[in-house]
Design an enzyme around this catalytic site. Structure first.
Site, PDB file in Angstrom:
ATOM      1  N   ASP A 254      38.389  37.882  41.348  1.00  0.00           N
ATOM      2  CA  ASP A 254      38.416  37.092  40.124  1.00  0.00           C
ATOM      3  C   ASP A 254      38.279  35.599  40.410  1.00  0.00           C
ATOM      4  O   ASP A 254      38.953  35.061  41.296  1.00  0.00           O
ATOM      5  CB  ASP A 254      39.743  37.357  39.397  1.00  0.00           C
ATOM      6  CG  ASP A 254      39.884  36.566  38.119  1.00  0.00           C
ATOM      7  OD1 ASP A 254      39.121  36.830  37.181  1.00  0.00           O
ATOM      8  OD2 ASP A 254      40.755  35.675  38.071  1.00  0.00           O
ATOM      9  N   GLU A 291      33.396  36.970  41.002  1.00  0.00           N
ATOM     10  CA  GLU A 291      33.242  36.134  39.824  1.00  0.00           C
ATOM     11  C   GLU A 291      33.327  34.704  40.333  1.00  0.00           C
ATOM     12  O   GLU A 291      34.335  34.323  40.942  1.00  0.00           O
ATOM     13  CB  GLU A 291      34.326  36.387  38.780  1.00  0.00           C
ATOM     14  CG  GLU A 291      34.149  35.513  37.547  1.00  0.00           C
ATOM     15  CD  GLU A 291      35.332  35.576  36.597  1.00  0.00           C
ATOM     16  OE1 GLU A 291      35.110  35.437  35.382  1.00  0.00           O
ATOM     17  OE2 GLU A 291      36.477  35.748  37.061  1.00  0.00           O
TER      18      GLU A 291
END
Length: 588
Positions: A254, A291
């Protein structure tokens, strides 16, 4: 790194317990009775306790003042504030024992939140829906983060105990059963992991191991100091733990652009090397995905297997944002960077990966963003029309289905699911679900109030527009509203959409997948009349070609002569209907 430094480990005579607590003067293990831990070098405390068995529950007492769970707890049966449980991972008998995963280019992702994927909100209940995914053409299930968080409702990005799958969804062996059943059906399983911060409640590391953190701040709290060897090991061991003990096939990291790291060798590099070594040792296909708002091409390599030191792919937010502006006309926030010509932005994403490849981003204060990406393989990009963030960070948590015409969405799906990039759907998108996915959490007191104020500050425009219609993230009803409405899948419109997705993914499997290894970007253009054309060179030398009318108007006029075999939509004529998509393959 086969020998874990963190967490309780069963031994021949009992269990070994270790805690890195450099700021503590004394640490006691609370098991059936208190056991003083011996302080060693570099802040480690340890003890071997004979007779300890799987299922034993324990905590650590710091300086006779504070009882805390193991930061590497394998399971928290009574929430993050309760005792940790000793887990015997070797006791699970894997049925898909020969599973080695699937090559990356075969991936078709579906992102899902365990707690809202079914009415029961459990690992066990998810198993009953795996056949649905396989029948739709999905090849990979991606779970939002499972690391234990405070409360019983959370997206998962507030985890504080990184090694413990949250008990709200079931026990560790039930998570293994879900993954096992997925593998038996040919599905790979990915897990979102969060290495840029710890959640705001239930994290005690600052008391006994303040070296975990720097003075710098992320959007969610103190930055983690990966210059410290023990801290770096904590994250790398965690990645290997999910991949070894639970046999996840990959991890999605993330928001790695928020990992603030002034060190020499980035944690991302070391983590990838460790995972690559695991893949090489075991012969498994293991995939790491990022990400990364920085659009860094230099860390991506979808071709090398395993990509040691690099990552398979990145979620392509640019692709989503261009589509979203084109479909909705919305311009708030980061969508403002795509308002000049969303068609041209979409063409650039299809033709070379990122939209921002070194250009200035007005949304980011004019900062240059991205690196040239056209030399990468198309499979270095995960493309999507919706995901948890892009739905959940809307004021009402509403999906495209609520405000975009069906034919426009279906055209977008026909492009996304057949383009060479790796496609991803959000749970229920395969049948056009309208179930919202608003932001929700389960904090109490001052922290709950701070969350409410923070959301109002970040999304002030939404509260100004919708007022009390904006769901309260702390209200249990907000969580319940996000539970996927499976009965709606049986309605005629849902069955029509599901049939479309199945057909598109069947074509992808039959026509594109056998040629996808070795594919490369070609050209993409957006004409003033909203006609989009694009092409890619496939691995066997053939060309995959796209023509699409992405507008509400017919496009008329003599079209260039096309060659090749149509695989979707037939051949475009001199009158191209609104939202029509045509795909063909031309021999090399």
């Amino acid at each position: 790194m086969n020998e874990r430094q963190f967490g309780a480990r069963l031994t021949a005579n009992g269990a070994s317990f270790r805690l890195w607590a450099p700021a503590a003067k004394r640490v006691d293990l609370l098991l059936d009775k208190p056991y003083p831990l011996t302080r060693g070098e570099d802040g480690w405390f340890a003890a071997d306790i004979s007779g300890t068995k799987a299922g034993a529950r324990y905590t650590f007492r710091i300086d006779d003042e504070l009882d805390v769970p193991d930061p590497a707890s394998a399971f928290q049966p009574d929430e993050v504030f309760g005792p940790s449980e000793v887990i015997d991972h070797s006791s699970y008998r894997w049925r898909a024992s020969d599973w080695r995963g699937r090559p990356w280019h075969e991936t078709v992702l579906l992102e899902a939140h365990v707690g809202t994927f079914t009415r029961e909100g459990s690992y066990k209940a998810m198993i009953d829906r795996l056949d649905h995914l396989v029948a739709a053409g999905i090849t990979a299930l991606e779970l939002l983060p499972l690391a234990d968080f405070a409360g019983t409702r959370n997206w998962g990005y507030d985890g504080v105990l990184w090694y413990a799958p949250d008990s709200a969804y079931g026990r560790p062996e039930e998570l293994k059963a879900l993954i096992d059943e997925a593998h038996l059906r040919g599905l790979t399983v990915f897990l979102d992991v969060v290495y840029n911060h710890f959640g705001p409640e239930g994290n005690y590391l600052g008391r006994y191991a303040p070296e975990f953190f720097t003075q710098a701040r992320t959007p969610w709290g103190s930055a983690i100091d990966y210059r410290v060897p023990q801290v770096r090991a904590f994250a790398i061991e965690n990645a290997l733990y999910w991949l070894r003990e639970y046999r996840f096939d990959g991890l999605r990291l993330d928001a790695v652009n928020t990992i603030l790291e002034p060190g020499e060798i980035p944690i991302l590099h070391d983590l990838s090397i460790a995972v690559g070594n695991l893949a090489a040792e075991t012969g498994r296909h293991i995939h790491l995905v990022l990400e990364n708002d920085d659009n860094r091409v230099s860390v991506l390599d979808p071709v090398q297997d395993p990509p040691i030191g690099k990552y398979r792919a990145q979620w392509n937010d640019d692709y989503h944002h261009a589509w979203h502006v084109l479909l909705t006309g919305e311009t708030q926030g980061y969508y403002g960077d795509y308002t000049k010509s969303p068609m041209e932005d979409l063409a650039r994403a299809l033709g070379s990966g990122f939209v921002y490849q070194g250009e200035a981003s007005a949304h980011r204060g004019g900062r240059l963003r991205g690196e040239p990406s056209g030399t990468l393989a198309p499979t270095a990009f995960v493309n999507f029309l919706q995901n948890h963030d892009q739905i959940g960070n809307r004021a009402l948590g509403d999906r495209l289905e609520g405000h975009v015409r069906a034919e426009a969405i279906e055209a977008a799906l026909a492009i996304t699911l057949l383009a060479p990039a790796i496609p991803m759907l959000f749970m229920g998108e395969e049948w056009g679900s309208k179930t919202p996915f608003p932001f929700f959490c389960d904090f109490k007191g001052d922290l709950a109030d701070a969350v409410r104020k923070g959301r109002r500050r970040e999304y002030g425009w939404a509260y100004a527009k919708y007022g009390d219609e904006v769901p309260d993230p702390l209200d249990p009803a907000t969580f319940r509203s996000a539970i996927l409405d499976w009965p709606s899948c049986a309605t005629p419109p849902a069955q029509k959409r599901l049939a479309l997705v199945r057909e598109l993914l069947a074509i992808r499997k039959r026509e594109i997948l056998p040629r996808l290894a070795g594919a490369a970007f070609g050209e993409a253009r957006a004409a003033d009349n909203k006609l989009l054309t694009a092409s890619w060179r496939l691995g066997d030398g053939a060309r995959l070609e796209l023509t699409a009318n992405l507008s509400n108007r017919k496009i008329t006029g003599k079209q260039p002569e096309t060659k090749g075999i149509p695989i979707w939509g037939g051949a475009p004529g001199d009158v191209i209907s609104p939202w029509s998509v045509f795909w063909r393959i031309t021999a090399g």
